[in-house]
Design a protein around this motif. Structure first.
Motif, short mmCIF file in Angstrom:
data_model
loop_
_atom_site.label_atom_id
_atom_site.label_comp_id
_atom_site.label_asym_id
_atom_site.label_seq_id
_atom_site.Cartn_x
_atom_site.Cartn_y
_atom_site.Cartn_z
N LEU A 65 0.96 -1.08 0.58
CA LEU A 65 -0.25 -0.27 0.14
C LEU A 65 0.59 1.16 -0.11
CD1 LEU A 65 -2.61 -1.42 2.41
CD2 LEU A 65 -2.98 -0.42 -0.34
N LYS A 94 -6.69 -3.06 0.63
CA LYS A 94 -7.02 -2.16 -0.45
C LYS A 94 -8.28 -1.50 -0.85
CE LYS A 94 -7.02 -3.63 -5.55
NZ LYS A 94 -7.25 -4.78 -6.54
N TYR A 99 -7.59 1.36 -3.87
CA TYR A 99 -5.84 1.53 -4.79
C TYR A 99 -6.48 1.03 -5.84
CZ TYR A 99 -3.31 3.90 -1.23
OH TYR A 99 -2.24 5.14 -0.51
#
Length: 238
Positions: A65, A94, A99
């Motif tokens: 991340l 996530k 993302y």
């Protein structure tokens, strides 16, 4: 079953078991220092916008991340791990972060499922000590890096400071498994993590393995008197 296969099966069982408490236990047993160590490692990775990065043995995805934020929407991060349970936690993180530039892959660090010269940078954090063969994994990472590519490895190490060394191993051998039993109901799993750390090469030996794998310009950043270290190596341009 060979020693390598036995270690692989053991490690897989460990991480399939401890995934739910992995993050909180990491903070507990490292006194939260692992986050500061990873920030130092991030600075050495120096990922740039638009780059392609692979985070090997990514676990629950924290470093993946961080790398995804660094490379931005135009870049891509692959988080590779052989524990689908650990990857489930990474997938949840996530989704929370929203993302789109991270791909989480269930795969083996001993045989990375990507072509030669696929990535600009690679990371491996607290995962190398758990693979069946350290050099094989380093060679695989070297293979998938492009010429000029960078590998940064954050890992436990072997402090050589008298008394401190004995205290460190006492903590890993007796206290850490006890904490695992109390807070994660996982005494044997955390006893295994002590074993993997105690057998892991010291900084000089790991530097030699980096060199054997083909890396050049190898640098080492020792952490907390040598109980952990960051190794950085570069794949030559030719």
């Amino acid at each position: 079953m060979s020693n390598q296969e036995e270690k692989r099966e053991k490690v897989h069982q460990v991480f399939q078991s401890i995934y739910k408490k992995y993050d909180s236990m990491n903070s507990l047993i490292s006194f939260n220092r692992h986050k500061a160590w990873r920030r130092k490692a991030d600075a050495l990775v120096a990922a740039r916008k638009g780059e392609q990065v692979i985070d090997v043995c990514c676990g629950t995805g924290d470093w993946s991340l961080s790398l995804a934020a660094a490379v931005g929407p135009g870049g891509k991060v692959v988080g590779l791990d052989f524990s689908d349970n650990m990857l489930k936690i990474a997938e949840m993180k996530k989704k929370v972060r929203q993302y789109d530039n991270i791909k989480l892959v269930n795969g083996d660090a001993m045989a990375i499922p990507y072509e030669d010269a696929s990535f600009d940078r690679a990371t491996i954090g607290f995962g190398l000590r758990n693979v069946p063969d350290y050099l094989t994994v380093l060679k695989e990472i070297y293979r998938v890096l492009r010429p000029g590519g960078v590998l940064v490895c954050l890992e436990t190490s072997q402090t050589k400071i008298p008394v401190y060394r004995q205290l460190y191993f006492f903590y890993f051998r007796f206290i850490m498994p006890l904490l695992g039993k109390i807070f994660a109901n996982s005494y044997h799993e955390y006893a295994w993590l002590n074993e993997s750390a105690s057998k892991f090469p010291d900084q000089e030996t790991l530097t030699g393995l980096f060199r054997q794998a083909g890396f050049k310009n190898i640098s080492v950043c020792s952490l907390m008197g040598g109980i952990a270290a960051i190794h950085k190596g570069i794949k030559p341009l030719r």
